[in-house]
Design an enzyme around this catalytic site. Structure first.
Site, PDB file in Angstrom:
ATOM      1  N   GLU A 220      -5.092  -8.505  -0.840  1.00 36.92           N
ATOM      2  CA  GLU A 220      -5.930  -8.196   0.327  1.00 36.92           C
ATOM      3  C   GLU A 220      -7.361  -8.047  -0.158  1.00 36.92           C
ATOM      4  OE1 GLU A 220      -4.796  -5.215   3.209  1.00 36.92           O
ATOM      5  OE2 GLU A 220      -2.644  -5.597   2.882  1.00 36.92           O
TER       6      GLU A 220
ATOM      7  N   GLU B 267       0.835  -1.211   0.000  1.00 38.13           N
ATOM      8  CA  GLU B 267       0.000   0.000   0.000  1.00 38.13           C
ATOM      9  C   GLU B 267       0.870   1.262   0.000  1.00 38.13           C
ATOM     10  OE1 GLU B 267      -3.162  -0.115   2.899  1.00 38.13           O
ATOM     11  OE2 GLU B 267      -4.048  -1.900   1.982  1.00 38.13           O
TER      12      GLU B 267
END
Length: 516
Positions: free
Chosen positions: A320, A197
């Protein structure tokens, strides 16, 4: 397309021929195996971050806890995960990865420095679970490790030396340390995430800046004999198509094995995500509507990737995904502990069907997370352990791992709540190396049975078996008092007549059929 339409017409005729009858019975055509499309087993991967009680008091327990264990690895959990053949396990994060320094987690445990987990509650960790412990866990599970390196607060040298420590079978300062720590031969870890991220907790970077960083880090993460690296770039958040465009444009495909995508199904909104178990049909419907958005995301990101990589060398890695609700009342808000209901099972089954149907580009995925966090497979309470409805979906769907994709052609009836509607039925299919055909079907409708009439390939076998996962209500769940409230059962509401297979799906159900 004309051929498919003709088959659909034949299927509709075979189940009654009238328009009124076709509205209640869905004609499905099961296509021939897609020549070069295999549903990678790595789509069925999992994720274990240093977060809440996923690692500590999950996989890694106190030495005095009265459960079977090797060292401090909890073996009843290992046995449960081996049963569903988890193909890979992502570690150490997540946001935690970009504050984790691997050298702090090797060597004698009593000499390891403690650290503060600033992302998840500012708890102090003793680093007793580090690189060797993780790889021992993977060995016990029979699964491939997927390690995410620290780009946010680390250095190129740090990640490069981690790769060398794990993969080089020669003489160097770090391999000497590995041998002192009890592992003479290299671990040969292939899957490496280059940051996590990076658009957010991993550094709040722009896509242009991260593309440059990825190329630097990936260049110095070396391939050693018996360990060709599969380097996975930190990809977009949800629908950030500009991020995907930039990475695909700036990073050569030979340097990047995969590009990640993160998307969570949030029933309400990020300020109040909604309860894991206390919700009505409207909220259930909205949740499934948001879950189905994954198909649009994968389709649009894949289209951008096709523009720069038409031969599909780069994998889309959805590392994810899952449902994210409010934590259970009375638990630590930073630990993300939530219950797991039949709704979660339908989210899992629907999402896996989407991935199976996009297996030409999606070759890896990781449910968040394995134990006690978010959409967990396993929940624990000291010595107690239970398997969630989501676990049982992965059990049912393991038949698709490394099987050839089959296309399902059908038009789903609508499931409507108020003035909103979604497809009631979704599915995927595959053919394994033995020739057996596996069809997974999901009925999202909360109250209606749906009949399916499937036209099978001409060479389909004669024997049919099936299992179903369903429940009395969409918010039914397994508790430590009732751990088997939502479990798979044998399913027999089907009939095969030649190449025609008639199936009746119960409301809120997941049905997996095998024809052999």
């Amino acid at each position: 397309m004309k051929h498919v339409n003709r088959l659909l017409a034949l299927a509709a005729f075979a189940i009654g021929g009238t328009a009124a009858f076709a509205q209640t019975t869905v004609p499905v055509v099961v296509g021939a195996p897609e020549k070069d499309i295999v549903i990678s087993k790595h789509i069925y991967g999992h994720f274990s971050e240093h977060l809440g009680h996923c690692i500590y008091d999950g996989f890694w327990v106190n030495e005095n806890l009265n459960v079977p264990k090797k060292d401090r690895i909890r073996l009843d959990i290992v046995d449960a995960l081996k049963k569903i053949k988890i193909p890979n396990l992502r570690w150490p994060g997540g946001c935690f990865a970009d504050e984790y320094h691997w050298r702090d987690g090797i060597g004698p445990r009593k000499q390891r420095p403690v650290m503060i987990n600033t992302n998840w509650g500012n708890v102090t960790e003793d680093n007793s679970f580090g690189t060797h412990e993780f790889l021992e866990l993977c060995s016990l599970l029979g699964t491939e490790p997927y390690i995410t390196g620290n780009v946010g607060s680390g250095t190129v040298e740090e990640m490069s030396k981690w790769v060398e420590y794990l993969n080089f079978d020669g003489v160097s300062p770090v391999t000497g340390i590995r041998k002192q720590n009890g592992h003479e031969k290299p671990f040969n870890v292939s899957f490496w995430g280059v940051g996590n991220e990076s658009w957010g907790c991993g550094g709040n970077m722009s896509p242009e800046f991260y593309a440059s960083q990825f190329k630097r880090y990936a260049t110095f993460c070396k391939n050693y004999p018996n360990a060709q690296l599969k380097k996975i770039a930190s990809g977009p958040n949800v629908d950030d198509y500009r991020w995907t465009e930039t990475l695909m444009k700036e990073v050569p495909s030979w340097l990047m094995w995969g590009l990640s995508l993160h998307y969570y199904t949030v029933p309400k909104d990020w300020g109040n995500k909604g309860s894991a178990t206390q919700f009505d049909e409207k909220e259930y419907f909205t949740t499934m509507q948001k879950c189905l958005y994954m198909d649009e995301l994968v389709t649009k990101h894949s289209a951008i990737m096709d523009k720069y990589d038409p031969k599909k060398h780069v994998s889309l890695v959805v590392d994810e995904w899952g449902i994210w609700t409010n934590v259970e009342p009375g638990t630590n808000g930073a630990f993300l502990y939530q219950q797991n209901s039949m709704r979660d099972a339908l989210v899992a089954a629907t999402t896996l069907n989407i991935f199976n149907n996009h297996a030409d580009r999606v070759r890896m995925a990781n449910l968040a997370q394995t134990i006690n966090v978010l959409q967990a497979l396993v929940l624990t309470d000291k010595e107690k352990m239970l398997l969630t409805p989501t676990y049982h979906v992965f059990d049912l769907y393991q038949v698709h791992q490394n099987a050839h994709q089959l296309k399902l052609h059908f038009a789903s009836p609508d499931y409507s709540v108020g003035d909103q509607k979604i497809p009631a039925v979704n599915g995927s299919a595959s053919q394994d190396s033995s020739g057996a055909i596996h069809i997974s079907l999901v009925n999202l409708d909360a109250s209606k049975k749906i009949s399916i009439s499937a036209l099978l390939p001409a060479n389909a076998g004669a024997k049919v078996s099936a299992r179903v996962l369903t429940a009395a209500a969409f918010n039914s769940y397994n508790s430590f008092d009732e751990p088997n409230k939502v479990v798979p059962a044998a399913f027999s509401d089907f009939k095969k007549d030649g190449s025609q297979l008639a199936v009746t799906l119960p409301p809120i159900s997941v049905v997996v059929l095998t024809i052999q």
